[in-house]
Design an enzyme around this catalytic site. Structure first.
Site, PDB file in Angstrom:
ATOM      1  N   SER A  12       0.742  -1.266  -0.066  1.00 14.54           N
ATOM      2  CA  SER A  12      -0.074  -0.063  -0.095  1.00 14.54           C
ATOM      3  C   SER A  12       0.823   1.180   0.216  1.00 14.54           C
ATOM      4  O   SER A  12       2.051   1.254   0.367  1.00 14.54           O
ATOM      5  CB  SER A  12      -0.965  -0.210   1.263  1.00 14.54           C
ATOM      6  N   GLU A  14       0.871   5.457   0.946  1.00 13.82           N
ATOM      7  CA  GLU A  14      -0.041   6.529   2.122  1.00 13.82           C
ATOM      8  C   GLU A  14       0.388   7.858   1.356  1.00 13.82           C
ATOM      9  O   GLU A  14       1.161   8.340   0.915  1.00 13.82           O
ATOM     10  CB  GLU A  14       0.563   6.805   3.437  1.00 13.82           C
ATOM     11  N   ASP A 106      -2.393  13.358  17.139  1.00 14.39           N
ATOM     12  CA  ASP A 106      -1.379  14.220  17.898  1.00 14.39           C
ATOM     13  C   ASP A 106      -2.303  15.529  18.329  1.00 14.39           C
ATOM     14  O   ASP A 106      -2.832  16.125  17.592  1.00 14.39           O
ATOM     15  CB  ASP A 106       0.003  14.504  17.625  1.00 14.39           C
ATOM     16  N   PHE A 213      11.170  14.999  10.866  1.00 16.24           N
ATOM     17  CA  PHE A 213      10.002  13.834  11.314  1.00 16.24           C
ATOM     18  C   PHE A 213      10.368  12.883  12.285  1.00 16.24           C
ATOM     19  O   PHE A 213       9.686  12.632  13.106  1.00 16.24           O
ATOM     20  CB  PHE A 213       9.659  13.079  10.085  1.00 16.24           C
ATOM     21  N   HIS A 263       4.074  -0.802   3.676  1.00 20.51           N
ATOM     22  CA  HIS A 263       3.117   0.464   3.165  1.00 20.51           C
ATOM     23  C   HIS A 263       4.248   1.600   3.208  1.00 20.51           C
ATOM     24  O   HIS A 263       5.039   1.782   4.316  1.00 20.51           O
ATOM     25  CB  HIS A 263       2.440   0.521   4.512  1.00 20.51           C
TER      26      HIS A 263
HETATM   27  P1  FAD Z   1      -2.434   5.235  20.766  1.00 20.92           P
HETATM   28  O1  FAD Z   1      -2.341   3.909  20.060  1.00 20.92           O
HETATM   29  O2  FAD Z   1      -3.440   5.809  21.529  1.00 20.92           O
HETATM   30  O3  FAD Z   1      -0.929   5.577  21.582  1.00 20.92           O
HETATM   31  C1  FAD Z   1      -0.356   6.713  22.008  1.00 20.92           C
HETATM   32  C2  FAD Z   1       0.315   6.681  23.111  1.00 20.92           C
HETATM   33  O4  FAD Z   1      -0.432   6.436  24.468  1.00 20.92           O
HETATM   34  C3  FAD Z   1       1.391   5.647  23.353  1.00 20.92           C
HETATM   35  O5  FAD Z   1       2.439   6.226  23.952  1.00 20.92           O
HETATM   36  C4  FAD Z   1       0.532   4.422  23.957  1.00 20.92           C
HETATM   37  O6  FAD Z   1       1.477   3.634  24.690  1.00 20.92           O
HETATM   38  C5  FAD Z   1      -0.197   5.121  24.983  1.00 20.92           C
HETATM   39  N1  FAD Z   1      -1.407   4.624  25.290  1.00 20.92           N
HETATM   40  C6  FAD Z   1      -2.342   4.115  24.190  1.00 20.92           C
HETATM   41  N2  FAD Z   1      -3.434   3.308  24.735  1.00 20.92           N
HETATM   42  C7  FAD Z   1      -3.524   3.726  26.029  1.00 20.92           C
HETATM   43  C8  FAD Z   1      -4.209   3.513  27.314  1.00 20.92           C
HETATM   44  N3  FAD Z   1      -5.337   2.802  27.010  1.00 20.92           N
HETATM   45  N4  FAD Z   1      -3.780   3.947  28.509  1.00 20.92           N
HETATM   46  C9  FAD Z   1      -2.792   4.463  28.580  1.00 20.92           C
HETATM   47  N5  FAD Z   1      -1.809   4.858  27.705  1.00 20.92           N
HETATM   48  C10 FAD Z   1      -2.323   4.387  26.257  1.00 20.92           C
HETATM   49  N6  FAD Z   1      -1.618  10.944  12.777  1.00 20.92           N
HETATM   50  C11 FAD Z   1      -2.373  12.021  12.331  1.00 20.92           C
HETATM   51  O7  FAD Z   1      -2.709  13.029  12.995  1.00 20.92           O
HETATM   52  N7  FAD Z   1      -3.023  11.554  11.299  1.00 20.92           N
HETATM   53  C12 FAD Z   1      -2.972  10.451  10.469  1.00 20.92           C
HETATM   54  O8  FAD Z   1      -3.687  10.282   9.327  1.00 20.92           O
HETATM   55  C13 FAD Z   1      -1.866   9.599  10.775  1.00 20.92           C
HETATM   56  N8  FAD Z   1      -1.704   8.485  10.375  1.00 20.92           N
HETATM   57  C14 FAD Z   1      -0.852   7.323  10.952  1.00 20.92           C
HETATM   58  C15 FAD Z   1      -0.438   6.418  10.111  1.00 20.92           C
HETATM   59  C16 FAD Z   1       0.387   5.447  10.791  1.00 20.92           C
HETATM   60  C17 FAD Z   1       0.599   4.173   9.837  1.00 20.92           C
HETATM   61  C18 FAD Z   1       1.479   5.692  11.847  1.00 20.92           C
HETATM   62  C19 FAD Z   1       2.144   4.723  12.327  1.00 20.92           C
HETATM   63  C20 FAD Z   1       1.035   6.918  12.510  1.00 20.92           C
HETATM   64  C21 FAD Z   1      -0.026   7.931  12.063  1.00 20.92           C
HETATM   65  N9  FAD Z   1      -0.297   9.059  12.489  1.00 20.92           N
HETATM   66  C22 FAD Z   1      -1.294   9.998  12.028  1.00 20.92           C
HETATM   67  C23 FAD Z   1       0.458   9.295  13.816  1.00 20.92           C
HETATM   68  C24 FAD Z   1      -0.195   8.972  14.992  1.00 20.92           C
HETATM   69  O9  FAD Z   1      -1.490   9.665  15.063  1.00 20.92           O
HETATM   70  C25 FAD Z   1       0.843   9.465  16.162  1.00 20.92           C
HETATM   71  O10 FAD Z   1       1.903   8.537  16.240  1.00 20.92           O
HETATM   72  C26 FAD Z   1      -0.188   9.456  17.681  1.00 20.92           C
HETATM   73  O11 FAD Z   1       1.077   9.985  18.515  1.00 20.92           O
HETATM   74  C27 FAD Z   1      -0.333   8.318  18.291  1.00 20.92           C
HETATM   75  O12 FAD Z   1      -1.544   7.751  17.603  1.00 20.92           O
HETATM   76  P2  FAD Z   1      -1.931   6.184  17.866  1.00 20.92           P
HETATM   77  O13 FAD Z   1      -2.944   5.554  17.151  1.00 20.92           O
HETATM   78  O14 FAD Z   1      -0.668   5.133  17.747  1.00 20.92           O
HETATM   79  O15 FAD Z   1      -1.962   6.380  19.574  1.00 20.92           O
END
Ligand code: FAD
Length: 294
Positions: A12, A14, A106, A213, A263
């Site tokens: 894929s 992005e 974020d 980045f 990806h």
């Molecule tokens: P989470 O999985 O929620 O984790 C975030 C942090 O919180 C981690 O340190 C984790 O250990 C901690 N955590 C998770 N769950 C819990 C819990 N239940 N209790 C306590 N702590 C917890 N960003 C964008 O804004 N837009 C995008 O389109 C985008 N696309 C992305 C695509 C990919 C493939 C990747 C790898 C990243 C992308 N990002 C994007 C960046 C991403 O949003 C950031 O890395 C963000 O800081 C974390 O998102 P996450 O979904 O991994 O968060």
């Protein structure tokens, strides 16, 4: 890596939603170029706090229409009310979109409230509650660990929460050290996580941008790569050639060990991703030749 070998590899690319008509024109050329390789899907990022909500959807629709290839919108929950997320899901569903990448996102500067869902596992749970099995849900994985994670162990447990909440597969943050990925997969196996975890690949095209980045997302640039990139200075061709070489080798190594696909973070440019792709097709042909000659 054993658990990953049973999955059919998925490939894929992005993109992010373009901001200007010129950028939209360039993205169209990029998607059309990459569509030739018949990837499994394209994906389009989502600005946290809603900054690109509409543009993500429009870009996805445009790509689907013009290339005929599945496009998965990302969705993030930080700064959102659940009613907003429900609206977005309904829009995606009504348009026949069945694949999404679910993220926390974020916190953009200036945004006052985290919203109602604090972490991505809560978003996955919400999507499942609202839409059942309609969506194939991807989540993010961090072989070098998320920068805000209190410890690798906690980060792995938090990753597992997303899978337990109903995610179907994962895409990793980019990395240049394959051992980080292999070890991450082994740790996931020990925790009983059994979904495809596809490596995210960032082609190297610009040293300053890559450093910026990587500082922000916690990806490590190995010293030997950084030193060489710095030595190339403004020589863009040398950076490009070196970057393609390093990234092709990384991809070969990952696929050779059973990674379930790749990806590519294209940054809306096709050149480097396409060059890596061609190299991989070539190297596949080379190894097939060796097998038949041997
Ligand atoms: P989470 O999985 O929620 O984790 C975030 C942090 O919180 C981690 O340190 C984790 O250990 C901690 N955590 C998770 N769950 C819990 C819990 N239940 N209790 C306590 N702590 C917890 N960003 C964008 O804004 N837009 C995008 O389109 C985008 N696309 C992305 C695509 C990919 C493939 C990747 C790898 C990243 C992308 N990002 C994007 C960046 C991403 O949003 C950031 O890395 C963000 O800081 C974390 O998102 P996450 O979904 O991994 O968060």
């Amino acid at each position: 890596m054993e658990s990953q070998k049973k999955y059919e590899p998925k490939f894929s690319f992005e993109f992010f939603p373009p901001r200007t008509p010129e950028a939209a024109g360039k993205l169209q050329m990029t998607t059309e170029s990459l569509a030739k390789y018949n990837p499994d899907f394209f994906s389009v990022t989502f600005g946290a706090g809603g900054s690109t909500r509409q543009r993500t959807f429009e870009t996805v629709q445009d790509i689907r229409e013009k290339t005929g290839i599945e496009a998965a919108p990302h969705i993030s929950c930080i700064g959102y009310l659940t009613s907003d997320i429900k609206d977005v899901l309904n829009i995606y569903k009504a348009a026949g979109i069945k694949h999404t990448v679910a993220l926390r996102g974020d916190m953009p500067s200036g945004l006052a409230s985290y919203g109602e869902l604090r972490y991505a596992n809560e978003l996955v749970e919400f999507i499942r509650k609202e839409t059942g099995d309609h969506f194939h849900i991807e989540v993010a994985a961090y072989p070098e660990f998320h920068p805000q994670a209190p410890s690798p162990k906690k980060d792995l447990e938090n990753f597992k929460r997303k899978i337990d909440a109903g995610a179907n597969s994962a895409i990793t943050q980019y990395f240049y050290n394959p051992d980080a990925y292999f070890r991450f997969i082994d740790s996931c196996e020990r925790l009983g996580i059994d979904v495809p975890i596809v490596p995210g690949i960032m082609p190297i095209v610009n040293c300053t941008q890559l450093v910026r980045f990587s500082d922000a997302c916690g990806a490590e640039i190995p010293r030997w790569i950084l030193k060489r990139l710095q030595e190339f200075g403004d020589d863009r061709k040398a950076i490009r050639d070196f970057g393609i070489d390093v990234t092709t080798q990384l991809c070969e190594n990952l696929l050779g060990h059973g990674a379930p696909g790749l990806h590519m973070y294209t940054m809306n440019q096709s050149e480097a991703s396409e060059a890596i792709w061609k190299n991989l097709i070539l190297s596949k042909r080379r190894s097939e030749k060796k097998v038949s000659a041997g």
